[in-house]
Design an enzyme around this catalytic site. Structure first.
Site, PDB file in Angstrom:
ATOM      1  N   ASP A 122      75.979 -11.070  98.209  1.00  0.00           N
ATOM      2  CA  ASP A 122      76.390 -11.828  99.395  1.00  0.00           C
ATOM      3  C   ASP A 122      75.632 -11.292 100.601  1.00  0.00           C
ATOM      4  O   ASP A 122      75.253 -10.115 100.631  1.00  0.00           O
ATOM      5  CB  ASP A 122      77.891 -11.646  99.671  1.00  0.00           C
ATOM      6  CG  ASP A 122      78.745 -12.047  98.486  1.00  0.00           C
ATOM      7  OD1 ASP A 122      78.312 -12.906  97.702  1.00  0.00           O
ATOM      8  OD2 ASP A 122      79.849 -11.483  98.364  1.00  0.00           O
TER       9      ASP A 122
HETATM   10  N1  URA Z   1      80.679  -9.152  94.168  1.00  0.00           N
HETATM   11  C1  URA Z   1      80.883  -9.736  95.364  1.00  0.00           C
HETATM   12  O1  URA Z   1      82.000 -10.135  95.683  1.00  0.00           O
HETATM   13  N2  URA Z   1      79.847  -9.842  96.200  1.00  0.00           N
HETATM   14  C2  URA Z   1      78.614  -9.390  95.924  1.00  0.00           C
HETATM   15  O2  URA Z   1      77.707  -9.503  96.749  1.00  0.00           O
HETATM   16  C3  URA Z   1      78.412  -8.783  94.665  1.00  0.00           C
HETATM   17  C4  URA Z   1      79.462  -8.683  93.800  1.00  0.00           C
END
Ligand code: URA
Length: 235
Positions: free
Chosen positions: A100
């Site tokens: 993310d």
């Molecule tokens: N899990 C998440 O919630 N976000 C990420 O970026 C990676 C794993």
């Protein structure tokens, strides 16, 4: 070797994007347009994309310690900074999976489409470790047990994971899956909001030796260990 694999190996595009190039009639073999992605080609074949000869380029893998606010696509249509912008290279590099925008930590970039596909394939279940700062703190034992054994999410139950609370409100989770926003959704499902999320390990690799925003090329030995983690020793 199948044409689509040849293009991915050569670093022209990811396997899926290579399939589109072929379907769109932009690829020729020996001067003839080819729309069959399974067409057999070898090192001696003259393969062109949009009239340009495809050369086999050296395959490279970089580790990047992603800062927050950077998106983990190869290009961003909204002009945001991408992980590829942080790893200057003459080669076209693709991120291996996604983090993310507000997640930090270890992400790999490579021009080796085949390796990237293997590392992301659920079949090989390459473990990834995250450190999540959550609230409220601490996390009670029944919630930790649920996270370990499997949490029901809207896209199905999660697989067993290693989870420990290293300090009150700080979880270390090792998952063998990579669903969208999985750590955030798992924690929410047991009543805890993720305030900060960092990936500290991807298979055998650790982020520890990289400062935020820094990158380095993996050594041949590290790439071999990664291949082994992706179930492809010596490929
Ligand atoms: N899990 C998440 O919630 N976000 C990420 O970026 C990676 C794993």
């Amino acid at each position: 070797m199948r044409l689509v694999k040849y293009l991915a190996h050569a670093g022209v595009a990811s396997r899926r994007a290579a399939e589109r190039l072929i379907a769109d009639g932009r690829v020729t073999v020996g001067g003839e347009p080819v729309t069959d992605p399974a067409r057999d080609v070898d090192e001696g074949s003259v393969v062109e994309v949009d009239g340009g000869r495809v050369e086999r380029e050296e395959r490279v893998v970089y580790a990047l310690n992603k800062p927050p606010g950077v998106v983990s696509t190869a290009r961003d249509t909204h002009g945001r900074r991408t992980v590829a912008d942080l790893v200057p290279s003459d080669r076209r590099l693709y991120p291996v999976g996604r983090l993310d925008a507000d997640t930090t930590g270890l992400i790999l970039l490579t021009n080796d489409g085949e390796l990237a596909n293997r590392l992301m394939h659920p079949r090989y279940e390459v473990p990834k470790t995250y450190v999540a700062v959550v609230q409220p703190a601490p996390v009670p034992e029944p919630a930790l047990r649920l996270l370990r054994e499997g949490v029901q999410l809207d896209d199905g139950r999660t697989a067993p994971a290693h989870v420990r609370e290293v300090r009150p409100g700080v979880l270390e989770l090792t998952l063998r899956e990579g669903r969208k926003r999985q750590v955030r959704r798992m924690c929410e499902a047991v009543g805890h909001e993720v305030l900060e999320l960092r990936r500290t390990a991807f298979g055998p690799l650790r982020v520890a030796d990289l400062g935020e925003g820094d990158h380095r090329r993996l050594t041949a030995a590290e790439v071999e260990r990664l291949r082994a983690a992706g179930g492809a020793v010596g490929l």
